[in-house]
Design a protein around this motif. Structure first.
Motif, short mmCIF file in Angstrom:
data_model
loop_
_atom_site.label_atom_id
_atom_site.label_comp_id
_atom_site.label_asym_id
_atom_site.label_seq_id
_atom_site.Cartn_x
_atom_site.Cartn_y
_atom_site.Cartn_z
N ALA A 54 0.83 -1.20 0.00
CA ALA A 54 0.00 0.00 0.00
C ALA A 54 0.87 1.26 0.00
CB ALA A 54 -0.93 0.00 1.21
N LEU A 55 1.93 1.25 0.77
CA LEU A 55 2.84 2.40 0.84
C LEU A 55 3.54 2.60 -0.50
CD1 LEU A 55 4.12 4.62 2.54
CD2 LEU A 55 5.76 2.92 3.38
N VAL A 56 3.99 1.51 -1.11
CA VAL A 56 4.64 1.58 -2.43
C VAL A 56 3.67 2.15 -3.46
CG1 VAL A 56 5.51 0.15 -4.32
CG2 VAL A 56 6.34 -0.22 -2.00
N ASP A 57 2.43 1.69 -3.45
CA ASP A 57 1.41 2.20 -4.38
C ASP A 57 1.21 3.70 -4.20
OD1 ASP A 57 0.93 -0.24 -5.60
OD2 ASP A 57 -0.82 -0.69 -4.35
N TYR A 58 1.09 4.12 -2.95
CA TYR A 58 0.85 5.54 -2.65
C TYR A 58 2.04 6.41 -3.07
CZ TYR A 58 0.16 9.84 -0.08
OH TYR A 58 0.03 11.17 0.26
#
Length: 56
Positions: free
Chosen positions: A48-52
């Motif tokens: 999720a952090l990578v996507d954001y």
């Protein structure tokens, strides 16, 4: 203190660096703050952090 710009970085690069901090293979953050943060993240939270961050 100077902080690097991480928005828009390549997803694969971001994921690899977060995993390297989590596993202790990367140790270049002040007072190991990134190691502590990354170690506390579950795999789905890393994704999720990578996507954001890659979308900034």
């Amino acid at each position: 203190m100077i902080y690097p710009v991480i928005g828009g970085q390549n997803r694969l690069y971001l994921r690899r660096q977060l995993l390297n901090w989590k596993l202790g293979e990367r140790k270049n953050s002040t007072e190991a703050v990134m190691n502590k943060v990354a170690k506390a993240l579950a795999d789905d939270e890393i994704e999720a952090l990578v996507d954001y961050v890659s979308g900034l």
